[in-house]
Each structure stands twice: as C-alpha cells, then as structure tokens.
Design an enzyme around this catalytic site. Sequence first.
Site, PDB file in Angstrom:
ATOM      1  CE  LYS A  32     -41.552 -54.156  -3.901  1.00 53.61           C
ATOM      2  NZ  LYS A  32     -41.651 -53.946  -2.437  1.00 53.61           N
ATOM      3  CD  GLU A  60     -43.217 -50.925  -5.261  1.00 52.77           C
ATOM      4  OE1 GLU A  60     -44.204 -51.671  -5.129  1.00 52.77           O
ATOM      5  OE2 GLU A  60     -42.624 -50.411  -4.291  1.00 52.77           O
ATOM      6  NE  ARG A  85     -50.545 -55.292   5.416  1.00 61.51           N
ATOM      7  CZ  ARG A  85     -49.506 -55.397   4.617  1.00 61.51           C
ATOM      8  NH1 ARG A  85     -48.370 -55.876   5.103  1.00 61.51           N
ATOM      9  NH2 ARG A  85     -49.573 -55.050   3.348  1.00 61.51           N
ATOM     10  CE  LYS A 122     -44.417 -45.351   1.687  1.00 62.43           C
ATOM     11  NZ  LYS A 122     -45.740 -45.689   2.242  1.00 62.43           N
TER      12      LYS A 122
END
Length: 334
Positions: free
Chosen positions: A219, A177, A33, A97
Amino acid sequence: MSIEELADIALAMVAPGKGIIAIDESTATIGKRFESVGIANTEENRRAYREMLLGTPNLGDHISGAILYDETLRQSTRDGVPFTKLMMDAGILPGIKVDTGAKPLAGCPGELVTEGLDGLRERLQEYAKLGAKFAKWRAVITIGEDTPTGTCIESNAHALARYAALCQEAGIVPMVEPEVLMDGDHDIDTCYDVTEAVLRSLFSALYEHNVMLEGTILKASMVLSGKDCEDQADAEEVAAQTVHCLKATVPATLAGIVFLSGGQSDEQATRHLNEMNQLEGNPWPLSFSYGRAMQAAALKIWAKDPVNNVADAQKTVYARAKENGQAALGEWEG
C-alpha cells in the site's frame, strides 16, 4: 496456508477493475469524523455506519476487500449476519488493521515508529479464525528539514517486515504501508528521493525476513508535491514520477500495489491512479485502497438521516467504487 493460497488471495485483492475500501478508523478517529457531521460516537452508530458501507448493493463489482478495525471484524448486521459473512457472500475479502499506531521514535525528535508487534502472533491467529484474509500495518514517514533519518526509515522497515512474516505464518496476506506524508512544502523531487529510500529499505527488510512477495501487497503513497509547496506537480508528472520510483525499487514478483489517497481530494486520487494505469509496462497491478476518498461524501449524506438516507449514501459509495475501479483499468473519463 501455502504460498500458492496466499498468492491467490493477494491476486484477488488486485483483480482487474477492483480495489480496497479502508474502513479501519480507530474509535477515536471515526469519532472526529462523526463529530464533524453531528453524529454521536457510539458503538451502535459505528456499527450502523459500517453496515451501510459494507451492505452497499453490488459493491463487490468494484471492491475486492475491506480493511476493518478490530471492533468491526467482530460485529454483525442489524439482522445478525456477521460482517465477515456479509462480505464474503458479496465477494469482498475481510481485512484487519493490526498495528497499534505510530508513536514517537526515541532518539529521533519529530519522527515516528509504528508499534504493535508484541502479542501480534496470537492476535493474527485469532483474526484468521474470525475470517480475516489479509492485514494492514501502516508506517508514517515525515519529510522535513532534517527528516526522515536513516534510523526512522530502517526502524519502520524492520517492523513492517516482522509483521509481514508473522502474517504469512498465520495464513494471512500482509499489506505493507510505508506512507510518506504530504505534509510540508517540499517539491515532488524531494518526495521521490524519500519514497525511493523508504521502498529500498522496506524490500531489503522483507527479503531478510523471508517474506514471500507473491503473497504480499504494497500500500503505497504517491510521489507528490508537499501540500504547502507553491509549485504543485500536475497529474501527468505525479503518475510518471510515481511509476518510475516504483519500477526502480519494487520487485516484479510482488502481487500488486494499491495506493492510499493520503490527503488528496477525491478527484485527485482517482485522476492520478487513472494516469498511472494509462502508462505502459507496469509489471504489477496498480489499484486503490482509499479510506476518506471513498467515504467522505457518503458520510455526509448518511449523517443527515441515518435511518432513511442509507440507500442514497450507498449510491454514492457505489459511484466512488465504480470510478476508482475504472481508474484501476485506466478507463476513467472524469
């Protein structure tokens, strides 16, 4: 920590009009990114960028928690204030995480299973001491011609359940998740069927591992058409199918559900959440846990001048948080 204390944290994570910002990109992922906006992937740049995000004035108005990466949980502001203190002072719960990534599932070509259970008990104990109040583990489910297989679904559900049980043992709220990817040309009905199978397997595994749902957050990915499908479902259908699938699979005792954006545009992710919260009879809070959809615009502004553009970037972060906070109440007007 008692179940009551875990439940209080979980409910705070999905407080009315608030959601989670995900800034847990690995060093390699944030590097990609940064590269796209011309920023060098150094530890100081990562720290400065995340200080910009977490230091957004009044962010706690609409953000209840932030998922951090291991490096970020240990970092401090330029003035030496630990990020965890900065967050707690702003009413934002620190999360972490803890999985180590999705790896090829042996015997199931093209499918993945998330790893990271080895040594997790000790890591969770350390994270709790560092101030983490909740954790996240992401499983990846791909829809294809012959996938997902039952083996893939069950393997990931089992890992999520073991992780969740270890979190609660350490006094940390687990965020589970199981992401069903948008990749592919499947229609929304196929996504529904796969999502239903994944969630049924997940909650069966959580039950078998004695995970307390009152102190757990799901999630979830939304029920969507594959991104290459010619017939894209509209927002109303996405909301109706997603909520129907959740009601068919998720026990009402769960503390709450937050959605991932999963490749949707910023506007799509917000619109879909808003549509779901305009439906009546949802037994749990429906909120957001967005990463790229919360950060993308701010990153571009910040990257142009990381010293002088902090305030402008933070205005964008706050605006995105406010819009999604409104959508979590079904009050976003577009």
